[in-house]
Write an enzyme that holds these catalytic residues in place. Structure first.
Site, mmCIF file in Angstrom:
data_model
loop_
_atom_site.group_PDB
_atom_site.id
_atom_site.type_symbol
_atom_site.label_atom_id
_atom_site.label_comp_id
_atom_site.label_asym_id
_atom_site.label_seq_id
_atom_site.Cartn_x
_atom_site.Cartn_y
_atom_site.Cartn_z
ATOM 1 C CB CYS A 113 -0.953 0.000 1.178
ATOM 2 S SG CYS A 113 -2.037 -1.423 1.151
ATOM 3 C CG HIS A 254 -3.175 3.078 2.213
ATOM 4 N ND1 HIS A 254 -3.679 2.750 0.975
ATOM 5 C CD2 HIS A 254 -3.285 1.950 2.977
ATOM 6 C CE1 HIS A 254 -4.057 1.487 0.984
ATOM 7 N NE2 HIS A 254 -3.837 0.986 2.191
ATOM 8 C CG ASN A 284 -6.507 -1.317 1.309
ATOM 9 O OD1 ASN A 284 -5.823 -0.874 0.390
ATOM 10 N ND2 ASN A 284 -5.978 -1.794 2.416
HETATM 11 N N1 ACO Z 1 -17.694 -9.173 9.733
HETATM 12 C C1 ACO Z 1 -18.045 -9.454 11.004
HETATM 13 N N2 ACO Z 1 -17.124 -9.692 11.957
HETATM 14 C C2 ACO Z 1 -15.845 -9.667 11.606
HETATM 15 C C3 ACO Z 1 -15.416 -9.374 10.288
HETATM 16 C C4 ACO Z 1 -16.410 -9.134 9.329
HETATM 17 N N3 ACO Z 1 -16.129 -8.845 8.044
HETATM 18 N N4 ACO Z 1 -14.069 -9.397 10.239
HETATM 19 C C5 ACO Z 1 -13.650 -9.680 11.472
HETATM 20 N N5 ACO Z 1 -14.715 -9.860 12.316
HETATM 21 C C6 ACO Z 1 -14.717 -10.193 13.735
HETATM 22 C C7 ACO Z 1 -13.451 -10.887 14.175
HETATM 23 O O1 ACO Z 1 -13.513 -12.281 13.891
HETATM 24 C C8 ACO Z 1 -13.452 -10.588 15.643
HETATM 25 O O2 ACO Z 1 -14.335 -11.475 16.278
HETATM 26 P P1 ACO Z 1 -13.978 -12.112 17.742
HETATM 27 O O3 ACO Z 1 -13.899 -10.898 18.646
HETATM 28 O O4 ACO Z 1 -15.124 -13.000 18.004
HETATM 29 O O5 ACO Z 1 -12.665 -12.787 17.582
HETATM 30 C C9 ACO Z 1 -14.048 -9.170 15.722
HETATM 31 O O6 ACO Z 1 -14.747 -8.977 14.485
HETATM 32 C C10 ACO Z 1 -13.029 -8.064 15.913
HETATM 33 O O7 ACO Z 1 -11.964 -8.278 14.984
HETATM 34 P P2 ACO Z 1 -10.722 -7.291 14.895
HETATM 35 O O8 ACO Z 1 -9.773 -7.826 13.864
HETATM 36 O O9 ACO Z 1 -10.188 -7.036 16.269
HETATM 37 O O10 ACO Z 1 -11.473 -5.977 14.349
HETATM 38 P P3 ACO Z 1 -10.884 -4.541 14.105
HETATM 39 O O11 ACO Z 1 -11.689 -3.543 14.813
HETATM 40 O O12 ACO Z 1 -9.390 -4.506 14.301
HETATM 41 O O13 ACO Z 1 -11.166 -4.323 12.531
HETATM 42 C C11 ACO Z 1 -9.896 -4.398 10.458
HETATM 43 C C12 ACO Z 1 -10.583 -5.206 11.581
HETATM 44 C C13 ACO Z 1 -10.972 -3.630 9.742
HETATM 45 C C14 ACO Z 1 -9.206 -5.363 9.517
HETATM 46 C C15 ACO Z 1 -8.864 -3.418 11.078
HETATM 47 O O14 ACO Z 1 -8.070 -4.118 12.014
HETATM 48 C C16 ACO Z 1 -7.963 -2.755 10.062
HETATM 49 O O15 ACO Z 1 -8.388 -1.906 9.303
HETATM 50 N N6 ACO Z 1 -6.641 -3.077 10.086
HETATM 51 C C17 ACO Z 1 -5.625 -2.351 9.338
HETATM 52 C C18 ACO Z 1 -5.646 -2.619 7.852
HETATM 53 C C19 ACO Z 1 -4.478 -1.909 7.188
HETATM 54 O O16 ACO Z 1 -4.226 -0.744 7.394
HETATM 55 N N7 ACO Z 1 -3.700 -2.635 6.397
HETATM 56 C C20 ACO Z 1 -2.525 -2.059 5.799
HETATM 57 C C21 ACO Z 1 -2.677 -1.809 4.382
HETATM 58 S S1 ACO Z 1 -3.245 -3.196 3.460
HETATM 59 C C22 ACO Z 1 -1.949 -3.700 2.350
HETATM 60 O O17 ACO Z 1 -0.824 -3.344 2.481
HETATM 61 C C23 ACO Z 1 -2.308 -4.655 1.264
#
Ligand code: ACO
Length: 335
Positions: A113, A254, A284
């Site tokens: 990214c 980003h 994304n």
């Molecule tokens: N729908 C419903 N529930 C979900 C989903 C979904 N699509 N995805 C995850 N959950 C659940 C998980 O299983 C978890 O359940 P549990 O508590 O029973 O275990 C709960 O939701 C919380 O999951 P988290 O991963 O802690 O959720 P978070 O608030 O962190 O959001 C997300 C997840 C959106 C992926 C976030 O962490 C994020 O944006 N991370 C950064 C992404 C990023 O910047 N990446 C870098 C660039 S990408 C690249 O380089 C290609």
């Protein structure tokens, strides 16, 4: 010689996947996706559309808007994590072939990214060293080809698209890219990884059966590191150049998650008018996200010649980067 951003263009494929569509595919809800990420829709390429097709269309637009002829382009660089082919030829070569620009250097870079800021740094170095004069840079992704549509933790996040820009040599310092910072830390390599089909785990039935050809992400850990790293990086580049956040006209981060963007915006005391947000409609799109966001404000007339932008990126590697630059092309209304 200085390097200047002379034009911008982007392309998104026609098909749109909404959060409601994902409710039928995995155990998720529109409400969860919107609340946790800010994403409502993302565009998905057709089966017969490759990354170079998306990049080519964005590049064509950027070239049409640039004050140089295609024959004056002397380098093509593409940033992608979803190249047309695993090893060769490069997607940059395929974009050059589609544009009919065949006898210039072309290569890909891999910085996930952060790809677009890395592209700007390479283009700037080539131009300032005097080696090249007009560089076409393209961030293009068909992420749908490496997304596991049975994994709810990643599939709802990503979309396809491409953004391109022409960076040209100039003697006018007021047009120049002000500063770029790029960095990486491979110790966090497994936070975002496609474990299969490279030399470490070559393609095999076992790799495919275990879905190792798809992107895996440790989302929550990546999230926390992203906020910390991005905030520090932008504060550093502003301090180094004696620029206050109030002097930034457009903050173009980003587009991974609106919560990350808001946290960084808040740390910098930026107003909502300064922050560019397109993650809601595109999701994304990795290396394409920043040029696609720039193109959005350009086509809506929000981005005008001479206005200062701050770009900020973070992605797999881990990689990160920031860039301070004015837009030095033709205003959209004057094209
Ligand atoms: N729908 C419903 N529930 C979900 C989903 C979904 N699509 N995805 C995850 N959950 C659940 C998980 O299983 C978890 O359940 P549990 O508590 O029973 O275990 C709960 O939701 C919380 O999951 P988290 O991963 O802690 O959720 P978070 O608030 O962190 O959001 C997300 C997840 C959106 C992926 C976030 O962490 C994020 O944006 N991370 C950064 C992404 C990023 O910047 N990446 C870098 C660039 S990408 C690249 O380089 C290609």
């Amino acid at each position: 010689m200085y390097a200047a951003l002379k034009s911008i263009g982007s392309y998104v494929p026609e098909t749109i996947l909404s959060n409601k569509d994902f409710e039928k595919m995995v155990d998720t809800t529109d409400e969860w996706i919107l609340k946790r990420t800010g994403i409502s829709t993302r565009h998905i390429a057709a089966e017969d559309e490759a990354t170079s097709d998306l990049g080519y269309k964005a590049a064509q637009i950027a070239l049409d808007r640039a004050p140089v002829e295609e024959s004056e382009i002397d380098l093509i660089i593409c940033a992608t994590i979803s190249p047309d082919y695993l090893c060769m030829p490069s997607t940059a070569c395929m974009i050059g072939e589609k544009l009919g620009i065949n006898n210039v250097a072309a290569f890909d870079i891999s910085a996930a990214c952060s790809g677009f800021v890395y592209l700007l740094s390479v283009a700037k170095a080539f131009i300032e060293s005097g080696m090249k004069k007009n560089v076409l840079i393209v961030g293009a992704e068909k992420l749908s080809s490496i997304v596991d549509y049975s994994d709810r933790t990643t599939c709802v996040l990503f979309g396809d698209g491409a953004g391109a820009a022409v960076i040209s040599a100039t003697e006018d310092k007021s047009e120049a890219i002000v500063d770029i910072h790029t960095s990486a830390d491979g110790r966090y390599g497994d936070f975002l990884i496609t474990p299969g089909c490279g030399s470490k785990n070559p393609c095999s039935n076992e790799v495919i059966e275990n879905n190792m050809q798809f992107m895996k992400m440790r989302g929550n850990e990546t999230f926390k590191l992203a906020v910390k790293t991005l905030t520090k990086d932008v504060i550093d580049i502003l301090d180094k150049n004696g620029i206050k956040s109030a002097d930034i006209k457009h903050f173009v981060p980003h587009q991974a998650n609106y919560r990350i963007i808001n946290a960084v915006g808040k740390a910098l005391n930026l107003t909502p008018e300064q922050v560019v947000l397109t993650v809601g409609k595109y999701g994304n799109t990795s290396s394409a996200s920043v040029p696609m966001a720039m193109n959005d404000i350009y086509e809506s007339g929000r981005l005008q010649k001479g206005e200062l932008m701050l770009l900020d990126t973070f992605g797999g590697g881990l990689t990160w980067g920031s860039c301070l630059l004015p837009f030095s092309g033709t205003n959209y209304a004057d094209l």
